[in-house]
Write an enzyme that holds these catalytic residues in place. Structure first.
Site, mmCIF file in Angstrom:
data_model
loop_
_atom_site.group_PDB
_atom_site.id
_atom_site.type_symbol
_atom_site.label_atom_id
_atom_site.label_comp_id
_atom_site.label_asym_id
_atom_site.label_seq_id
_atom_site.Cartn_x
_atom_site.Cartn_y
_atom_site.Cartn_z
ATOM 1 N N ILE A 113 0.775 -1.303 0.012
ATOM 2 C CA ILE A 113 0.158 -0.294 0.176
ATOM 3 C C ILE A 113 0.978 1.554 -0.306
ATOM 4 O O ILE A 113 1.984 1.094 0.449
ATOM 5 C CB ILE A 113 -0.581 0.279 1.241
ATOM 6 C CG1 ILE A 113 -1.747 1.438 1.498
ATOM 7 C CG2 ILE A 113 -0.140 -0.179 2.867
ATOM 8 C CD1 ILE A 113 -3.349 1.033 2.224
ATOM 9 N N VAL A 144 4.566 -1.102 3.414
ATOM 10 C CA VAL A 144 4.535 0.226 2.932
ATOM 11 C C VAL A 144 5.033 0.895 1.793
ATOM 12 O O VAL A 144 6.821 0.201 1.407
ATOM 13 C CB VAL A 144 4.111 1.066 4.300
ATOM 14 C CG1 VAL A 144 4.169 2.522 3.490
ATOM 15 C CG2 VAL A 144 3.529 0.263 5.308
ATOM 16 N N LYS A 145 4.630 1.017 1.008
ATOM 17 C CA LYS A 145 5.226 1.706 -0.248
ATOM 18 C C LYS A 145 5.399 3.052 -0.023
ATOM 19 O O LYS A 145 5.441 4.345 0.321
ATOM 20 C CB LYS A 145 4.394 1.431 -1.197
ATOM 21 C CG LYS A 145 4.212 0.117 -2.164
ATOM 22 C CD LYS A 145 3.718 -0.185 -3.580
ATOM 23 C CE LYS A 145 4.471 0.442 -5.180
ATOM 24 N NZ LYS A 145 3.320 -0.040 -5.840
ATOM 25 N N VAL A 146 7.018 3.508 -0.442
ATOM 26 C CA VAL A 146 7.568 4.691 -0.055
ATOM 27 C C VAL A 146 8.278 5.364 -1.052
ATOM 28 O O VAL A 146 9.101 4.872 -1.965
ATOM 29 C CB VAL A 146 8.355 4.754 0.908
ATOM 30 C CG1 VAL A 146 9.198 6.151 0.865
ATOM 31 C CG2 VAL A 146 8.159 4.239 2.335
#
Length: 552
Positions: A113, A144-146
Site C-alpha cells: 500500500i 508500505v510503499k515509499v
C-alpha cells in the site's frame, strides 16, 4: 536464446526463482474469488497497488457503494474515506495471502500500500503516514510503499529503523537505486542498534522498466536517424540488468555481510511497470528478458495472462557478457545524443505527477460517491438525458471525423511510397486507426451507439475532398503535401480536444478510464509534433523559392 515454458509458463518462471506478483487489487478481485484462483492456479504470490490502481478499482462494479454511503452519512472527509477504503482492501489482500506468507517464510505473500503521493517531498510526513498505515492494516505481510525521491530516502531509513517492511517504489536510475540500498542498510543498522529482530524486516526495491523504453524511444525518434532507430526498445532491460549487477555488488560487501550475519533479509530487486506499451514489441519481453533468480516481477493482469499463454524462460542466466552489453548500450545512447540521466530524472517527476493525478481522481470519485450515495447513473433526470443525447452527438461527430481522417492518413502514406516520409506517415496511420478504435470502445463504455451512416458520410467526404483547387484536378501538385499535412494536423488537434473533454468528464463519470485518456492525449500531442514537422518541410519544398527543386 529462450525456450518454451512448456504447458505452464508461470510455473517455469516460478521454478526459475522469480516471484510472480500481480500489479492490481480491487474489491472485485477479492470478493469475486478471482484473487484466490490466481494464487491457486497462476502461481501469484504477491500483490502491488498504487493510486492509479485504486482509482481504477473504484470505477469497477458497485462493491464500494454501501461503505461510501455510510461514510458520507457519517460526514467523513475525503482523505479519511480514501484511507479507510484502501486500508480495508489491502488488509483483506494480506489475509488472502496468509498461507503463502507462512509457507515462504515471510518472503512472499506480500501486499503493498502506498503512502499519499502528495507527501513524496516531505520525509517526516511520509514517515508518519508509513507508521499509520502499518499500524492500521496490522498484518505482518504488509509492505508500505515509499517513493524513491531524495526526501523518500530519509523516510525509507526511518521506516525500516522502526521495523516497518518497505516496498521502495519509482526507482529509475542506477544512482538512485544505490542510494536506496544504502538507505535500507542504514535503517537496518539503526534497527539493530535499537534491539529489533532484523529477520522480521523485509523490503523490495521496485525498479521501473517499460517507462524507460517509452521515454528513450521518444527521444530516439526525435533524432530521426537510422542509427538511433536501431537503439530502440533495449534501454529498459539494459538499465534493469545493470541494477541487478549493482545489487550483486552491494550484497557482496562487508557492510551487508555483517547485517546478514545479524539476521537481515536481502532487499530483493522487483521489476515494476512490466506491461509492454509499444505494440511492436513482444508483449512478455519485460518478463522473459528479466528472469533472474531471487527477483520479483509484478505484472499487470494483461501481462500475466500473456505470459501464462505464451511466455518463455531464458536458457541461461545473466553473465558478465550480459552486463557488458547492457553498459555498452547505455554508452551508445549517450553517443547518439540521449542524456540518460535526464531521462530518469524526467521519469521520476512524471511518475509522481501521474500518481498525484490518480490520487486526485480517486478523491474526486470518493467525494462524488459519498455525496450522491448512488452509482454513476445518479442525477440522470431530464437534464441527464439531455446531456447524454448531446454527448452522443458529440462523440458521433468525432467518430465521423476519425473515419475520414483515417482515410486521409492512409492515402497520404500511400502517396509517399519509397520516400523518406513513408515510414512516418504509415506509423501515424496505424496510430490514428488505433485512436478510432479507442473512441469506438469509449462510446461502447458510455452506451453510445455509433451512427454508421454518418461515419460513412465522413468516408465519402474525404474522397470528395481530394478534388481540391490546387491546380491539379486528380493528380497531386506540389501543394498537395502542404494541404494534406495541414488537414491532418487540424484533425489531430480536434481529436486531442475530444480526448481532453472526455478526460474532464472522467472526473465525475467512472465509466471513463482517466489513465487511458491521459495516454491518448499524450499520443495526440506527439502526432501533432510529427505532423508539424512534415507540414513545415512540405511548405518549404513547395513555397520557398530558395529551396532545392523537386526531383519530379
Amino acid at each position: 536464446m529462450s525456450v518454451s515454458a512448456s504447458s505452464d509458463p508461470l510455473a517455469e518462471l516460478s521454478a526459475a526463482g522469480v516471484s510472480v506478483w500481480l500489479d492490481d487489487l480491487s474489491r472485485e478481485l477479492l470478493a469475486g474469488g478471482e484473487l484466490k484462483e490466481l494464487i491457486a492456479d497462476k502461481h501469484v504470490v504477491g500483490v502491488t497497488t498504487n493510486p492509479t490502481i485504486f482509482a481504477s478499482a473504484l470505477s469497477k462494479g458497485d462493491r464500494y457503494n454501501d461503505q461510501l454511503a455510510r461514510l458520507g452519512a457519517q460526514g467523513a472527509q475525503v482523505d479519511d474515506a480514501v484511507f479507510v477504503l484502501t486500508t480495508d482492501d489491502v488488509r483483506e489482500g494480506c489475509r488472502a495471502f496468509r498461507e503463502v506468507y507462512r509457507s515462504s517464510g515471510g518472503v512472499d505473500g506480500r501486499v503493498s500500500i502506498e503512502v499519499d503521493p502528495r507527501l513524496a517531498r516531505d520525509a517526516r510526513a511520509t514517515t508518519r503516514q508509513a507508521v499509520t498505515l502499518w499500524e492500521t492494516v496490522a498484518e505482518p505481510n504488509l509492505f508500505v510503499k515509499v517513493p524513491a525521491t531524495r526526501e523518500g530516502l530519509t523516510a525509507i531509513t526511518a521506516a525500516i529503523a522502526r521495523g516497518i517492511s518497505v516496498n521502495v517504489t519509482l526507482i529509475f536510475s542506477l544512482d538512485r537505486y544505490r542510494e536506496v540500498m544504502d538507505a535500507y542498510q542504514a535503517g537496518l543498522e539503526q534497527a539493530l542498534e535499537a534491539g529489533l529482530d532484523l529477520s522480521g524486516i523485509h523490503s523490495v526495491a521496485s525498479f521501473f522498466v517499460s517507462r524507460v523504453d517509452t521515454e528513450v524511444d521518444r527521444r530516439l525518434d526525435a533524432l530521426d536517424s537510422p542509427h538511433a532507430q536501431a537503439l530502440k526498445g533495449k534501454a529498459a532491460v539494459a538499465n534493469a540488468r545493470l541494477a541487478y549487477q549493482a545489487y550483486e555488488r552491494v550484497v557482496a560487501e562487508p557492510r551487508w555481510q555483517r547485517l546478514a550475519a545479524a539476521g537481515a533479509n536481502v532487499q530483493r530487486p522487483l521489476w515494476a511497470s512490466t506491461g509492454v506499451k509499444n505494440p511492436d514489441y513482444p508483449d512478455t519481453m519485460y518478463v522473459s528478458d528479466l528472469v533472474i533468480a531471487g527477483t520479483v516481477n509484478t505484472m499487470p493482469a494483461t501481462t500475466l495472462t500473456a505470459f501464462a499463454d505464451h511466455g518463455t524462460v531464458p536458457a541461461h542466466t545473466l553473465s558478465v557478457e550480459d552486463y557488458a552489453a547492457a553498459a555498452s548500450h547505455l554508452a551508445s545512447l549517450k553517443d547518439a545524443g540521449v542524456d540518460f540521466a535526464d531521462v530518469t530524472d524526467a521519469l521520476e517527476r512524471e511518475g509522481l505527477k501521474k500518481f498525484e493525478a490518480s490520487w486526485a481522481e480517486l478523491g474526486a470519485s470518493v467525494d462524488d460517491e459519498m455525496r450522491s450515495g448512488t452509482g454513476p447513473e445518479a442525477g440522470s433526470g431530464d437534464g441527464g438525458s439531455e446531456s447524454a443525447s448531446l454527448l452522443a452527438v458529440y462523440l458521433n461527430d468525432h467518430y465521423t471525423g476519425a473515419t475520414g481522417g483515417l482515410e486521409l492518413f492512409q492515402r497520404a502514406a500511400g502517396a509517399k511510397k519509397g520516400e523518406d516520409e513513408e515510414a512516418v506517415l504509415t506509423d501515424l496511420a496505424r496510430q490514428v486507426e488505433k485512436d478510432r478504435d479507442a473512441l469506438a470502445q469509449i462510446m461502447a463504455d458510455l452506451d453510445v451507439s455509433a451512427d454508421r451512416t454518418k461515419a460513412a458520410l465522413g468516408w465519402v467526404a474525404e474522397k470528395v475532398g481530394r478534388l481540391k483547387t490546387n491546380g491539379h484536378l486528380f493528380s497531386r501538385s506540389p501543394l498537395s503535401d502542404v494541404l494534406e499535412a495541414e488537414a491532418m494536423l487540424l484533425g489531430v488537434q480536434g481529436k486531442a480536444a475530444c480526448w481532453r473533454t472526455l478526460r474532464a468528464l472522467a472526473e465525475t463519470d467512472r465509466r471513463l478510464d482517466a489513465a487511458k485518456l491521459d495516454t491518448l492525449v499524450e499520443r495526440a500531442e506527439r502526432q501533432s509534433t510529427a505532423l508539424e514537422e512534415l507540414r513545415a518541410a512540405a511548405a518549404t519544398r513547395a513555397l520557398d523559392p530558395s529551396a532545392a527543386p523537386r526531383a519530379d
